[in-house]
Design a protein around this motif. Structure first.
Motif, short mmCIF file in Angstrom:
data_model
loop_
_atom_site.label_atom_id
_atom_site.label_comp_id
_atom_site.label_asym_id
_atom_site.label_seq_id
_atom_site.Cartn_x
_atom_site.Cartn_y
_atom_site.Cartn_z
N PHE A 35 -68.27 -56.77 48.30
CA PHE A 35 -68.35 -57.28 47.51
C PHE A 35 -68.74 -56.26 46.62
O PHE A 35 -69.57 -55.53 47.18
N VAL A 36 -68.10 -56.16 45.40
CA VAL A 36 -68.89 -54.09 44.58
C VAL A 36 -69.34 -55.30 42.88
O VAL A 36 -68.79 -55.79 43.05
N PHE A 76 -60.35 -57.37 52.59
CA PHE A 76 -60.77 -58.11 50.44
C PHE A 76 -61.36 -57.23 50.39
O PHE A 76 -62.62 -57.75 50.76
N VAL A 77 -61.38 -56.93 48.55
CA VAL A 77 -62.50 -56.65 48.35
C VAL A 77 -62.46 -57.06 46.68
O VAL A 77 -61.19 -57.45 46.01
N ILE A 78 -64.48 -56.99 46.59
CA ILE A 78 -63.68 -58.38 45.55
C ILE A 78 -64.85 -57.62 44.30
O ILE A 78 -66.39 -57.10 44.52
N TYR A 79 -64.61 -57.33 43.47
CA TYR A 79 -65.23 -56.24 41.89
C TYR A 79 -65.83 -57.26 40.99
O TYR A 79 -65.07 -57.96 40.57
N GLY A 80 -67.27 -56.89 41.00
CA GLY A 80 -67.85 -57.80 39.92
C GLY A 80 -68.82 -56.83 38.58
O GLY A 80 -69.45 -56.14 39.53
N ASP A 81 -68.86 -57.09 37.78
CA ASP A 81 -70.58 -56.91 37.26
C ASP A 81 -71.83 -57.40 37.17
O ASP A 81 -71.58 -58.38 37.99
N TYR A 82 -72.53 -56.89 37.29
CA TYR A 82 -73.65 -57.39 38.06
C TYR A 82 -74.08 -58.20 37.09
O TYR A 82 -74.58 -59.37 38.61
N ASP A 83 -74.36 -58.88 36.47
CA ASP A 83 -73.27 -59.67 35.36
C ASP A 83 -73.57 -61.59 36.28
O ASP A 83 -73.48 -62.46 36.35
N GLN A 105 -62.04 -59.36 39.89
CA GLN A 105 -61.43 -58.50 40.51
C GLN A 105 -61.30 -58.83 41.89
O GLN A 105 -61.90 -58.44 42.78
N LEU A 106 -60.15 -58.45 42.63
CA LEU A 106 -59.63 -59.31 43.78
C LEU A 106 -58.61 -57.99 44.52
O LEU A 106 -57.83 -57.58 43.98
N LYS A 107 -58.50 -57.27 44.62
CA LYS A 107 -57.73 -56.26 45.84
C LYS A 107 -57.59 -56.91 47.70
O LYS A 107 -58.56 -57.40 48.19
N GLY A 108 -56.48 -57.70 47.71
CA GLY A 108 -56.54 -58.96 48.39
C GLY A 108 -56.19 -59.65 48.20
O GLY A 108 -54.97 -59.56 47.17
N ASN A 109 -55.38 -60.31 49.33
CA ASN A 109 -54.08 -61.93 48.81
C ASN A 109 -55.00 -62.89 48.01
O ASN A 109 -55.94 -63.25 49.26
#
Length: 136
Positions: A35-36, A76-83, A105-109
């Protein structure tokens, strides 16, 4: 506990292994998830923060903050803003819906992730059990 911090991530691991995710996550055999929390200078987040969860069959073997290089190796990498993460932890935003709406946003299936809607819900409910102090 401040989010994100090593202490928060470790407490989250403990809660995952004690909660309903143990059952709903039993089918997860797809490897770790990162989780990013995206960089946000205004909040003092000088670079992306990667929270690594080594999960397998309803058990979280390890949870830690890792480097970008290590975090990007997760299937699986999931990107999101702090909020966005704040909204998810508070139960104000469902993670699968947030992915579908482009709020995360997702990197992965995505199809694999969608199969685990109940597990995702349980992960959010578990995050709510961690005493969390937000930056803003």
């Amino acid at each position: 506990m401040k989010f994100p911090s090593p202490e928060w991530v470790e407490k989250y691991r403990e809660e995952l292994n004690a909660g309903p995710w143990k059952e709903s996550g039993k089918g997860w055999v797809y490897g770790p998830i990162s989780f990013v929390v995206k960089k946000d200078e205004k909040l003092g987040i000088k670079e992306d923060i990667y929270l690594w969860l080594d999960i397998d069959r309803g058990f979280c073997r390890e949870a830690k903050i890792v480097s970008k290089e290590e975090g990007e190796k997760a299937p699986f990498v999931i990107y999101g803003d702090y909020d966005r993460w704040k909204q998810i932890i508070r139960g104000e935003l469902e993670p699968i819906k947030a992915l579908a709406q482009g709020k995360l946003q997702l990197k992965g299936n995505l199809a694999t992730i969608v199969k685990f809607v109940k597990a995702a819900e349980d992960m959010v409910k578990t995050a709510q059990k961690v005493p969390t102090e937000f930056i803003a």
